[in-house]
Design a protein around this motif. Structure first.
Motif, PDB file in Angstrom:
ATOM      1  N   ILE A  20      36.524  46.653  52.096  1.00 10.34           N
ATOM      2  CA  ILE A  20      37.303  45.421  52.281  1.00 10.34           C
ATOM      3  C   ILE A  20      36.724  44.617  53.442  1.00 10.34           C
ATOM      4  O   ILE A  20      36.540  43.401  53.337  1.00 10.34           O
ATOM      5  CB  ILE A  20      38.787  45.741  52.504  1.00 10.34           C
ATOM      6  N   LYS A  21      36.445  45.279  54.552  1.00  7.50           N
ATOM      7  CA  LYS A  21      35.909  44.588  55.722  1.00  7.50           C
ATOM      8  C   LYS A  21      34.565  43.931  55.434  1.00  7.50           C
ATOM      9  O   LYS A  21      34.277  42.853  55.944  1.00  7.50           O
ATOM     10  CB  LYS A  21      35.760  45.570  56.887  1.00  7.50           C
ATOM     11  N   ALA A  22      33.744  44.562  54.604  1.00  6.27           N
ATOM     12  CA  ALA A  22      32.396  44.059  54.329  1.00  6.27           C
ATOM     13  C   ALA A  22      32.333  43.096  53.144  1.00  6.27           C
ATOM     14  O   ALA A  22      31.311  42.455  52.931  1.00  6.27           O
ATOM     15  CB  ALA A  22      31.454  45.231  54.074  1.00  6.27           C
ATOM     16  N   ALA A  23      33.410  42.974  52.412  1.00  7.16           N
ATOM     17  CA  ALA A  23      33.401  42.162  51.190  1.00  7.16           C
ATOM     18  C   ALA A  23      33.233  40.682  51.502  1.00  7.16           C
ATOM     19  O   ALA A  23      33.808  40.165  52.451  1.00  7.16           O
ATOM     20  CB  ALA A  23      34.690  42.383  50.412  1.00  7.16           C
ATOM     21  N   GLN A  24      32.434  40.026  50.691  1.00  8.34           N
ATOM     22  CA  GLN A  24      32.281  38.577  50.831  1.00  8.34           C
ATOM     23  C   GLN A  24      33.559  37.872  50.419  1.00  8.34           C
ATOM     24  O   GLN A  24      33.926  36.856  50.988  1.00  8.34           O
ATOM     25  CB  GLN A  24      31.104  38.099  49.993  1.00  8.34           C
ATOM     26  N   ASP A  25      34.219  38.416  49.406  1.00 13.10           N
ATOM     27  CA  ASP A  25      35.494  37.857  48.940  1.00 13.10           C
ATOM     28  C   ASP A  25      36.568  38.927  49.152  1.00 13.10           C
ATOM     29  O   ASP A  25      36.830  39.750  48.282  1.00 13.10           O
ATOM     30  CB  ASP A  25      35.392  37.467  47.472  1.00 13.10           C
ATOM     31  N   ARG A  26      37.157  38.907  50.324  1.00  8.47           N
ATOM     32  CA  ARG A  26      38.132  39.947  50.676  1.00  8.47           C
ATOM     33  C   ARG A  26      39.327  39.970  49.744  1.00  8.47           C
ATOM     34  O   ARG A  26      39.836  41.036  49.409  1.00  8.47           O
ATOM     35  CB  ARG A  26      38.597  39.776  52.111  1.00  8.47           C
ATOM     36  N   SER A  27      39.783  38.815  49.325  1.00 10.27           N
ATOM     37  CA  SER A  27      40.944  38.762  48.427  1.00 10.27           C
ATOM     38  C   SER A  27      40.673  39.507  47.129  1.00 10.27           C
ATOM     39  O   SER A  27      41.517  40.270  46.658  1.00 10.27           O
ATOM     40  CB  SER A  27      41.326  37.312  48.128  1.00 10.27           C
ATOM     41  N   SER A  28      39.503  39.308  46.566  1.00 11.36           N
ATOM     42  CA  SER A  28      39.149  40.000  45.324  1.00 11.36           C
ATOM     43  C   SER A  28      39.052  41.502  45.543  1.00 11.36           C
ATOM     44  O   SER A  28      39.488  42.295  44.705  1.00 11.36           O
ATOM     45  CB  SER A  28      37.823  39.482  44.769  1.00 11.36           C
ATOM     46  N   GLU A  29      38.471  41.903  46.661  1.00 19.68           N
ATOM     47  CA  GLU A  29      38.347  43.331  46.962  1.00 19.68           C
ATOM     48  C   GLU A  29      39.719  43.964  47.164  1.00 19.68           C
ATOM     49  O   GLU A  29      39.978  45.068  46.675  1.00 19.68           O
ATOM     50  CB  GLU A  29      37.473  43.558  48.189  1.00 19.68           C
ATOM     51  N   ILE A  30      40.604  43.269  47.849  1.00 16.65           N
ATOM     52  CA  ILE A  30      41.969  43.787  48.049  1.00 16.65           C
ATOM     53  C   ILE A  30      42.682  43.926  46.706  1.00 16.65           C
ATOM     54  O   ILE A  30      43.338  44.943  46.447  1.00 16.65           O
ATOM     55  CB  ILE A  30      42.753  42.889  49.019  1.00 16.65           C
ATOM     56  N   GLU A  31      42.557  42.925  45.848  1.00 17.03           N
ATOM     57  CA  GLU A  31      43.168  42.999  44.517  1.00 17.03           C
ATOM     58  C   GLU A  31      42.606  44.176  43.722  1.00 17.03           C
ATOM     59  O   GLU A  31      43.344  44.887  43.039  1.00 17.03           O
ATOM     60  CB  GLU A  31      42.951  41.693  43.758  1.00 17.03           C
ATOM     61  N   TYR A  32      41.299  44.394  43.812  1.00 13.76           N
ATOM     62  CA  TYR A  32      40.668  45.508  43.122  1.00 13.76           C
ATOM     63  C   TYR A  32      41.214  46.838  43.641  1.00 13.76           C
ATOM     64  O   TYR A  32      41.597  47.710  42.859  1.00 13.76           O
ATOM     65  CB  TYR A  32      39.142  45.452  43.308  1.00 13.76           C
ATOM     66  N   GLN A  33      41.252  46.996  44.954  1.00 19.31           N
ATOM     67  CA  GLN A  33      41.763  48.230  45.549  1.00 19.31           C
ATOM     68  C   GLN A  33      43.213  48.474  45.157  1.00 19.31           C
ATOM     69  O   GLN A  33      43.619  49.600  44.869  1.00 19.31           O
ATOM     70  CB  GLN A  33      41.645  48.181  47.081  1.00 19.31           C
ATOM     71  N   GLU A  34      44.003  47.412  45.133  1.00 15.98           N
ATOM     72  CA  GLU A  34      45.412  47.529  44.754  1.00 15.98           C
ATOM     73  C   GLU A  34      45.539  47.981  43.300  1.00 15.98           C
ATOM     74  O   GLU A  34      46.356  48.865  42.990  1.00 15.98           O
ATOM     75  CB  GLU A  34      46.129  46.202  44.959  1.00 15.98           C
ATOM     76  N   SER A  35      44.738  47.424  42.414  1.00 17.91           N
ATOM     77  CA  SER A  35      44.834  47.808  41.009  1.00 17.91           C
ATOM     78  C   SER A  35      44.413  49.267  40.808  1.00 17.91           C
ATOM     79  O   SER A  35      45.042  49.995  40.033  1.00 17.91           O
ATOM     80  CB  SER A  35      44.006  46.876  40.123  1.00 17.91           C
ATOM     81  N   VAL A  36      43.381  49.712  41.531  1.00 18.82           N
ATOM     82  CA  VAL A  36      42.957  51.111  41.438  1.00 18.82           C
ATOM     83  C   VAL A  36      44.070  52.038  41.910  1.00 18.82           C
ATOM     84  O   VAL A  36      44.384  53.043  41.267  1.00 18.82           O
ATOM     85  CB  VAL A  36      41.658  51.346  42.244  1.00 18.82           C
ATOM     86  N   LEU A  37      44.682  51.711  43.041  1.00 20.62           N
ATOM     87  CA  LEU A  37      45.770  52.540  43.566  1.00 20.62           C
ATOM     88  C   LEU A  37      46.964  52.585  42.617  1.00 20.62           C
ATOM     89  O   LEU A  37      47.577  53.638  42.428  1.00 20.62           O
ATOM     90  CB  LEU A  37      46.206  52.043  44.939  1.00 20.62           C
TER      91      LEU A  37
END
Length: 54
Positions: A20-37
């Motif tokens: 998440i910290k390294a992502a260029q698009d943090r919002s997309s990475e957060i959404e991805y992590q949330e969907s995986v969880l």
């Protein structure tokens, strides 16, 4: 959960935060992590419908 499983889980959480910290698009990475969880939680029988903090 034994000690090895707990260590593995903590490492996974750390790696996800680093992604998440390294992502260029943090919002997309957060959404991805949330969907995986959510998928993992549902697989364990944990309801996810009312988990959103508003």
């Amino acid at each position: 959960m034994n000690e090895t499983e707990l260590k593995d889980q903590v490492i996974k959480e750390f790696v996800n935060l680093q992604r998440i910290k390294a992502a260029q698009d943090r919002s997309s990475e957060i959404e991805y992590q949330e969907s995986v969880l959510k998928v993992r939680m549902q697989a364990l029988g944990i309801p996810t419908e009312d988990l959103e903090i508003k």
